[in-house]
Design a protein around this motif. Structure first.
Motif, PDB file in Angstrom:
ATOM      1  N   ILE A  74      47.175  78.723  47.158  1.00 39.29           N
ATOM      2  CA  ILE A  74      47.075  80.163  46.900  1.00 39.29           C
ATOM      3  C   ILE A  74      45.730  80.499  46.264  1.00 39.29           C
ATOM      4  O   ILE A  74      45.057  81.458  46.643  1.00 39.29           O
ATOM      5  CB  ILE A  74      48.232  80.631  45.994  1.00 39.29           C
ATOM      6  CG1 ILE A  74      49.551  80.589  46.775  1.00 39.29           C
ATOM      7  CG2 ILE A  74      47.980  82.042  45.456  1.00 39.29           C
ATOM      8  CD1 ILE A  74      50.764  80.982  45.977  1.00 39.29           C
ATOM      9  N   CYS A  78      42.621  82.427  48.445  1.00 39.20           N
ATOM     10  CA  CYS A  78      42.575  83.842  48.077  1.00 39.20           C
ATOM     11  C   CYS A  78      41.356  84.071  47.190  1.00 39.20           C
ATOM     12  O   CYS A  78      41.463  84.227  45.975  1.00 39.20           O
ATOM     13  CB  CYS A  78      43.858  84.232  47.346  1.00 39.20           C
ATOM     14  SG  CYS A  78      43.910  85.963  46.868  1.00 39.20           S
ATOM     15  N   TYR A  87      47.187  91.946  45.571  1.00 38.90           N
ATOM     16  CA  TYR A  87      48.335  91.119  45.218  1.00 38.90           C
ATOM     17  C   TYR A  87      48.872  91.484  43.838  1.00 38.90           C
ATOM     18  O   TYR A  87      50.088  91.574  43.629  1.00 38.90           O
ATOM     19  CB  TYR A  87      47.937  89.635  45.217  1.00 38.90           C
ATOM     20  CG  TYR A  87      47.670  89.051  46.575  1.00 38.90           C
ATOM     21  CD1 TYR A  87      48.141  89.675  47.741  1.00 38.90           C
ATOM     22  CD2 TYR A  87      46.956  87.870  46.713  1.00 38.90           C
ATOM     23  CE1 TYR A  87      47.887  89.134  48.980  1.00 38.90           C
ATOM     24  CE2 TYR A  87      46.708  87.319  47.960  1.00 38.90           C
ATOM     25  CZ  TYR A  87      47.172  87.965  49.088  1.00 38.90           C
ATOM     26  OH  TYR A  87      46.932  87.417  50.323  1.00 38.90           O
ATOM     27  N   ARG A 123      50.352  78.977  52.238  1.00 41.15           N
ATOM     28  CA  ARG A 123      49.759  79.883  53.224  1.00 41.15           C
ATOM     29  C   ARG A 123      50.792  80.912  53.708  1.00 41.15           C
ATOM     30  O   ARG A 123      50.458  82.086  53.914  1.00 41.15           O
ATOM     31  CB  ARG A 123      49.215  79.081  54.403  1.00 41.15           C
ATOM     32  CG  ARG A 123      48.049  78.176  54.030  1.00 41.15           C
ATOM     33  CD  ARG A 123      47.424  77.518  55.247  1.00 41.15           C
ATOM     34  NE  ARG A 123      46.355  76.619  54.857  1.00 41.15           N
ATOM     35  CZ  ARG A 123      46.463  75.297  54.824  1.00 41.15           C
ATOM     36  NH1 ARG A 123      47.594  74.718  55.208  1.00 41.15           N
ATOM     37  NH2 ARG A 123      45.452  74.548  54.444  1.00 41.15           N
ATOM     38  N   LEU A 126      51.182  83.554  50.966  1.00 38.68           N
ATOM     39  CA  LEU A 126      50.075  84.511  50.987  1.00 38.68           C
ATOM     40  C   LEU A 126      50.299  85.554  52.089  1.00 38.68           C
ATOM     41  O   LEU A 126      50.010  86.738  51.906  1.00 38.68           O
ATOM     42  CB  LEU A 126      48.747  83.776  51.205  1.00 38.68           C
ATOM     43  CG  LEU A 126      48.159  83.053  50.002  1.00 38.68           C
ATOM     44  CD1 LEU A 126      46.932  82.254  50.414  1.00 38.68           C
ATOM     45  CD2 LEU A 126      47.794  84.037  48.885  1.00 38.68           C
TER      46      LEU A 126
END
Length: 222
Positions: A74, A78, A87, A123, A126
C-alpha cells in the motif's frame, strides 16, 4: 485519524518487530532454553524440546511479516499525494467500516503462507479504496488467493487470452483446474473421448480461457 487507520506510519515499527522476532530464533536464544547435555548439541532435538516456544515465535514472526508485506504494498504503490489525500477523505468518512475491514484483512493475510499473497491483497485493497472494487468483490478475491499458488497466477499473467485460449491436456492441467475452482478460468469444451473402457480413454488437449472475474483480478495484481 485516517493515517492511524492506514498504519503506513507504523510500517517501520512493524518491520523492526519482525527483525527482533528473527533474532529471537537465533542460536543464543535456543541455547538459553535448554539444560547442558548431549541433546543440546542436536538441532532437531532442540526444536522439539522447545515445542510451544518455537511454534509461538515462528507464528508471531510469520504474522508480522505478512502484515508488513500488505502495508508495504500500500505504501510503495501509493506515492501520489493527491491519491493519498483522497484515501484519507474516504477513510475519515467511513472510519468504522474501514476498521472492520482491516480486522478482516489482518486475519486473512496472516493465514496466507506465501509472501506474494499479501502483496496481491494490498493491490486489491488499493483498488477498493479507488472505488474499483466493492467489498464483496474484494472478499471473493481474498478467498480465491488463499486457494491457489502464486505460480498459478503466472499463467494468467503470461498468456494473451484475447488472441487465443490455452491448450492443455486435462491430465496436465493441475494449475488450471485450481484457477477454474476459484472462478478465474473456464473450460471451453468437453475434454475426453471415451472408448469401451478406461484403458481406451484418450487424453485430448482442451481449450481453457479466462473469466471476466479472472481478467479483472489480473488487471489489478498483474
Amino acid at each position: 485519524m485516517a493515517d492511524k487507520y492506514m498504519m503506513v506510519s507504523s510500517i517501520t515499527n512493524v518491520l523492526e518487530q519482525a527483525k527482533d522476532c528473527l533474532v529471537d530464533l537465533g542460536e543464543s536464544w535456543i541455547d538459553a532454553q535448554l539444560d547442558d547435555g548431549l541433546l543440546k548439541e542436536i538441532p532437531i532435538i532442540k526444536a522439539l524440546m522447545l515445542g510451544k516456544n518455537v511454534i509461538r515465535t515462528v507464528t508471531e514472526c510469520h504474522e508480522i511479516r505478512q502484515i508488513s508485506q500488505f502495508l508495504l504494498t500500500i505504501d510503495t504503490e501509493c506515492t501520489d499525494e493527491a491519491r493519498r489525500k483522497r484515501y484519507i477523505k474516504v477513510l475519515n468518512e467511513n472510519a468504522k467500516q474501514f476498521e472492520k475491514e482491516l480486522e478482516y484483512v489482518t486475519i486473512v493475510v496472516t493465514n496466507y503462507l506465501e509472501s506474494e499473497k499479501p502483496k496481491m491483497l494490498g493491490r486489491l485493497y488499493l483498488k477498493r479504496l479507488d472505488g474499483g472494487l466493492s467489498w464483496d468483490e474484494f472478499a471473493k478475491y481474498a478467498a480465491a488467493i488463499d486457494r491457489i499458488f502464486p505460480t498459478d497466477v503466472e499463467i494468467l499473467k503470461e498468456h494473451d487470452f484475447k488472441k487465443n485460449a490455452i491448450m492443455c491436456k486435462q491430465s496436465e492441467s493441475e494449475e488450471i483446474l485450481r484457477l477454474i475452482s476459484v472462478g478465474f478460468m473456464y473450460e471451453q469444451s468437453v475434454s475426453y473421448l471415451m472408448g469401451n473402457d478406461l484403458s481406451e480413454t484418450t487424453d485430448h488437449e482442451i481449450p481453457y480461457s479466462i473469466t471476466a472475474f479472472g481478467q479483472k483480478f489480473i488487471d489489478i495484481v498483474g
